[in-house]
Design an enzyme around this catalytic site. Structure first.
Site, short mmCIF file in Angstrom:
data_model
loop_
_atom_site.label_atom_id
_atom_site.label_comp_id
_atom_site.label_asym_id
_atom_site.label_seq_id
_atom_site.Cartn_x
_atom_site.Cartn_y
_atom_site.Cartn_z
N GLY A 27 0.85 -1.17 0.00
CA GLY A 27 0.00 0.00 0.00
C GLY A 27 0.88 1.22 0.00
O GLY A 27 1.79 1.34 0.81
N GLN A 31 2.33 2.36 6.58
CA GLN A 31 3.64 2.01 7.14
C GLN A 31 4.23 0.82 6.39
O GLN A 31 5.40 0.80 6.02
CB GLN A 31 3.54 1.65 8.62
N LEU A 32 3.37 -0.22 6.19
CA LEU A 32 3.89 -1.43 5.55
C LEU A 32 3.98 -1.26 4.04
O LEU A 32 4.86 -1.81 3.39
CB LEU A 32 3.02 -2.64 5.89
N ILE A 54 -5.95 8.01 -2.66
CA ILE A 54 -6.93 9.08 -2.89
C ILE A 54 -6.34 10.44 -2.51
O ILE A 54 -7.01 11.46 -2.63
CB ILE A 54 -8.24 8.84 -2.11
N ASP A 71 -10.33 3.82 -4.01
CA ASP A 71 -10.83 3.88 -2.62
C ASP A 71 -11.50 2.55 -2.28
O ASP A 71 -12.39 2.11 -3.01
CB ASP A 71 -11.83 5.03 -2.49
N TYR A 160 -10.80 -2.81 16.13
CA TYR A 160 -9.74 -3.32 15.25
C TYR A 160 -9.66 -4.85 15.35
O TYR A 160 -9.71 -5.55 14.33
CB TYR A 160 -8.42 -2.68 15.67
N ILE A 190 4.86 -4.49 13.76
CA ILE A 190 5.90 -4.43 12.72
C ILE A 190 6.72 -3.17 12.89
O ILE A 190 6.18 -2.07 13.08
CB ILE A 190 5.27 -4.48 11.31
N1 LIG Z 1 1.96 -2.05 11.13
C1 LIG Z 1 1.77 -3.08 11.96
O1 LIG Z 1 2.46 -3.21 12.99
C2 LIG Z 1 0.73 -4.11 11.66
C3 LIG Z 1 -0.13 -3.99 10.57
N2 LIG Z 1 -1.07 -4.95 10.36
C4 LIG Z 1 -2.00 -4.83 9.23
O2 LIG Z 1 -1.31 -4.55 8.03
C5 LIG Z 1 -2.09 -3.66 7.22
C6 LIG Z 1 -1.25 -2.43 6.86
O3 LIG Z 1 -0.87 -1.87 8.08
P1 LIG Z 1 -0.08 -0.46 8.12
O4 LIG Z 1 0.56 -0.18 6.80
O5 LIG Z 1 0.70 -0.43 9.36
O6 LIG Z 1 -1.29 0.49 8.35
P2 LIG Z 1 -1.33 2.09 8.16
O7 LIG Z 1 -2.27 2.64 9.19
O8 LIG Z 1 0.03 2.67 8.05
O9 LIG Z 1 -2.02 2.14 6.76
C7 LIG Z 1 -3.33 1.67 6.75
C8 LIG Z 1 -3.97 2.46 5.71
O10 LIG Z 1 -5.38 2.18 5.65
C9 LIG Z 1 -5.93 3.34 5.13
N3 LIG Z 1 -7.34 3.49 5.09
C10 LIG Z 1 -8.14 4.05 5.98
N4 LIG Z 1 -9.37 4.14 5.49
C11 LIG Z 1 -9.35 3.64 4.22
C12 LIG Z 1 -10.32 3.48 3.19
N5 LIG Z 1 -11.57 3.86 3.33
N6 LIG Z 1 -9.95 2.95 2.00
C13 LIG Z 1 -8.68 2.57 1.81
N7 LIG Z 1 -7.72 2.69 2.76
C14 LIG Z 1 -8.07 3.21 3.96
C15 LIG Z 1 -5.24 4.47 5.91
O11 LIG Z 1 -5.29 5.71 5.21
C16 LIG Z 1 -3.82 3.97 5.97
O12 LIG Z 1 -2.99 4.53 4.94
C17 LIG Z 1 -3.35 -3.33 8.03
O13 LIG Z 1 -4.42 -4.15 7.59
C18 LIG Z 1 -2.98 -3.69 9.45
O14 LIG Z 1 -4.10 -4.12 10.19
C19 LIG Z 1 -1.24 -6.03 11.19
C20 LIG Z 1 -0.43 -6.15 12.29
C21 LIG Z 1 0.65 -5.25 12.56
C1 LIG Z 2 0.00 -4.85 16.10
C2 LIG Z 2 -0.91 -4.10 15.23
O1 LIG Z 2 -1.82 -4.68 14.66
C3 LIG Z 2 -0.74 -2.64 15.06
N1 LIG Z 2 0.65 -2.24 14.98
C4 LIG Z 2 -1.37 -1.94 16.26
O2 LIG Z 2 -0.66 -1.77 17.24
O3 LIG Z 2 -2.56 -1.63 16.19
#
Ligand SMILES: NC(=O)C1=CN([C@@H]2O[C@H](COP(=O)(O)OP(=O)(O)OC[C@H]3O[C@@H](n4cnc5c(N)ncnc54)[C@H](O)[C@@H]3O)[C@@H](O)[C@H]2O)C=CC1
Ligand SMILES: CC(=O)[C@H](N)C(=O)O
Length: 338
Positions: A27, A31-32, A54, A71, A160, A190
């Site tokens: 994405g 972050q990831l 978007i 979106d 969540y 992560i």
């Molecule tokens: N970063 C972490 O430590 C962990 C992440 N994950 C999962 O990995 C995935 C990616 O995580 P991250 O990159 O850290 O999350 P992030 O919060 O950095 O990015 C998530 C994205 O979802 C977007 N979002 C919100 N509403 C939206 C919508 N209506 N349409 C499309 N996108 C929308 C946000 O704008 C954000 O850019 C998530 O599903 C998260 O649950 C799971 C465990 C740990």
């Molecule tokens: C571990 C996760 O899913 C995320 N980094 C959070 O803390 O919400």
């Protein structure tokens, strides 16, 4: 020409133009996703990774490769993207994470649940291979915490966590009912050097490195004894690709825990002190994040992932700290030079 789309966020999806490779896309601005985009562009060439968002991306992202809008809540738009680009694999990263989700439950429910439904339907309709990340947050206070196995009670106390358990169960239902090739990993917290966390409970473990190098001190929003499973981003992205490329017959499950290490803020501070002797950590506990962390696993049992598809992590705590400081240190040196 087949395409592969990762759905991560309102701000970023990515569609990868791939020849015949089943590769994932990160994405764009999550972050990831940022880490994934870098990972994929290093390995497969930047022109095979199309970011979608978007919002307008910053220059370095915009010039890092092709860009497109989408979106996750716009089902018609999703179908158009999948059909017009002949998507074959979809990685669904869009979500509101734990702490930000508690601050906006209705938006988290929309994105994490309605968004997921849109992705499941488009994936089933077009026979996509679908990856959806779950989390340590999919467990709750009544789950075994040390260690937490793949199969046990899951009664999370955040929107969540509830949405991620729903994603696991819905994905597996679509797999058994409609034959959808759904694959899911429960990620630990992560840790990445080149991207900001998105509002989770484990965010402290990302910010501490930046502050330690920049200021020599850090104010932690969790108690010093809060043990949580954590993973360096390179291990996370590799695990995701490996499970997606695993032969279906090797998968005894469709949702797996993956683990690398577990540590407390105190453990992390002690490891940092080996590199930055003057480093100081203080504590200003955020009660919302602390309550969430206290309900989550302390250690993850990922023996099924290691048995079924050969999962093995590379980064333990010492390697994590060295890698993160090398990145931030070089970043600081570059900044000072400029
Ligand atoms: N970063 C972490 O430590 C962990 C992440 N994950 C999962 O990995 C995935 C990616 O995580 P991250 O990159 O850290 O999350 P992030 O919060 O950095 O990015 C998530 C994205 O979802 C977007 N979002 C919100 N509403 C939206 C919508 N209506 N349409 C499309 N996108 C929308 C946000 O704008 C954000 O850019 C998530 O599903 C998260 O649950 C799971 C465990 C740990
Ligand atoms: C571990 C996760 O899913 C995320 N980094 C959070 O803390 O919400």
């Amino acid at each position: 020409m087949s395409w592969h789309l990762l759905h991560t966020s309102i701000r970023a999806h990515q569609i990868m133009r791939g020849n015949s490779w089943p590769r994932e896309l990160g994405g764009g601005l999550g972050q990831l996703g940022v880490g994934l985009a870098n990972f994929l562009r290093k390995r497969f060439g930047k022109d095979n990774v199309i970011l979608s968002d978007i919002r307008k991306p910053p220059d370095h992202i915009f010039h890092g490769g092709p860009f497109i809008y989408s979106d996750i809540l716009d089902y018609k738009n999703l179908r158009e993207i999948v059909v017009n680009n002949r998507i074959t694999w979809l990685f669904h990263y869009s979500a509101l994470l734990s702490a930000i989700g508690e601050a906006n439950v209705s938006l988290a429910r929309a994105v994490n649940i309605t968004g997921l439904h849109n992705v499941l339907d488009v994936a089933a309709e077009h026979n996509l291979r679908l990856f959806v990340p779950s989390t340590i947050g999919a467990f709750g206070p009544t789950s075994p915490r040390n260690p937490t196995p793949d199969i046990c009670i899951q009664r999370p106390r955040t929107i969540y966590g509830v949405s991620k358990v729903h994603a696991e169960l819905m994905g597996e239902y679509y797999h058994y009912r409609y034959g959808l090739d759904f694959r899911c990993l429960r990620y630990p917290g992560i840790i990445s050097a080149d991207s900001q966390p998105g509002g989770g409970t484990t965010d402290y473990a990302v910010q501490i490195f930046h502050d330690a190098v920049k200021n020599g001190k850090f104010e932690c929003n969790l108690k010093s004894s809060t043990r949580l499973p954590m993973m360096y981003i390179d291990d996370c992205l590799r695990a995701t690709l490996e499970v997606m490329e695993a032969p279906a017959e090797s998968l005894s499950m469709r949702t797996y825990n993956v683990n690398a290490m577990s540590f407390t803020p105190e453990d992390l501070a002690q490891e940092l002190l080996k590199h930055i002797p003057e480093f100081q950590i203080t504590y200003n506990v955020d009660s919302v994040r602390q309550a969430i962390a206290d309900s989550w696993p302390m250690n993850f049992d990922d023996s099924n992932a290691r048995k079924d598809w050969g999962w093995k992590h590379d980064f333990d705590l010492p390697e994590l700290v060295t890698t993160m400081l090398n990145f931030h240190g070089s970043d600081t040196r570059v900044a000072q030079a400029n």
